[in-house]
Design a protein around this motif. Structure first.
Motif: not given
Length: 214
Positions: A43-46, A69-70, A120-123, A133-135
């Motif tokens: 999944g994406p990170t930020a 990533e998009p 909140n990356l899970t959304g 995953v996670g925050t």
């Protein structure tokens, strides 16, 4: 590579048959697709960046949230402001599908050196459907939006007993409206007191002093 329009062609002008006739133009295969990228299973990170990391009275700052990533599904409900000491304006998406910006306004009359904005990356999912995953959290920033202190301290003085008789003493409490320095017994005026005051004892935050009046 990921490309949905591909062909192989032959230049027929360079080819002749046994009778010596040259070919004309080109021959082209039907279209085929090529997707040789590694399978996307993460999944994406930020990253979250504030343009100003020391916010004071009257200031706002731009917050940039940039994904690796998009992504799809990202909106204001995914932003966590529990430890932010402020509010976030409308999120504006960049055309790349990875970057969002918004204006952060700090809470008034606050002094806090430990603040973060989180996502909140899970959304949030990438284009392959993988959820984060996670925050993700910003670096720490400070908020000091207290009005400028331009007035000196005031004080109230109370006696526990306001009718003193033979053999009595009473506790005197001197309470300042803010922490002070430089206060001592020589600041006490006893000209009209008809008594004496023991050594003053301050509390931990230096707003309240007590002593015994005889």
């Amino acid at each position: 590579v990921n490309d949905t329009t591909n062909t192989i062609s032959v230049n027929l002008a360079g080819v002749t048959d046994t009778a010596g006739n040259a070919g004309v133009s080109t021959a082209t295969s039907a279209n085929y697709t090529v997707d040789t990228r590694p399978a996307d299973t993460t999944g994406p990170t930020a990253t979250i960046i504030l343009a100003d990391s020391a916010l004071t009275v009257g200031e706002t700052t731009t917050v940039t949230i940039r994904f690796s990533e998009p992504v799809t599904g990202f909106d204001a409900s995914d932003v966590v402001l529990t430890n932010a000491n402020g509010t976030l304006g409308t999120l504006t998406a960049n055309a790349d599908g990875k970057t969002w910006t918004a204006t952060f306004t700090p809470t008034a009359n606050v002094n806090d050196t430990t603040n973060t904005i989180s996502v909140n990356l899970t959304g949030v999912t990438d284009t392959a459907g993988n959820a984060g995953v996670g925050t993700a959290s910003s670096s720490n920033y400070t908020v000091d939006t207290r009005p400028a202190d331009t007035t000196g301290p005031t004080a109230t003085i109370t006696l526990a007993d306001s009718a003193l008789t033979v053999g009595e003493t009473t506790t005197v409490t001197i309470r300042f409206n803010e922490p002070v320095t430089g206060f001592a017994n020589d600041d006490i005026v006893l000209t009209d007191a008809n008594g004496t005051l023991s050594t003053l004892t301050p509390n931990a935050d230096r707003t309240v002093w007590t002593a015994t009046f005889t």
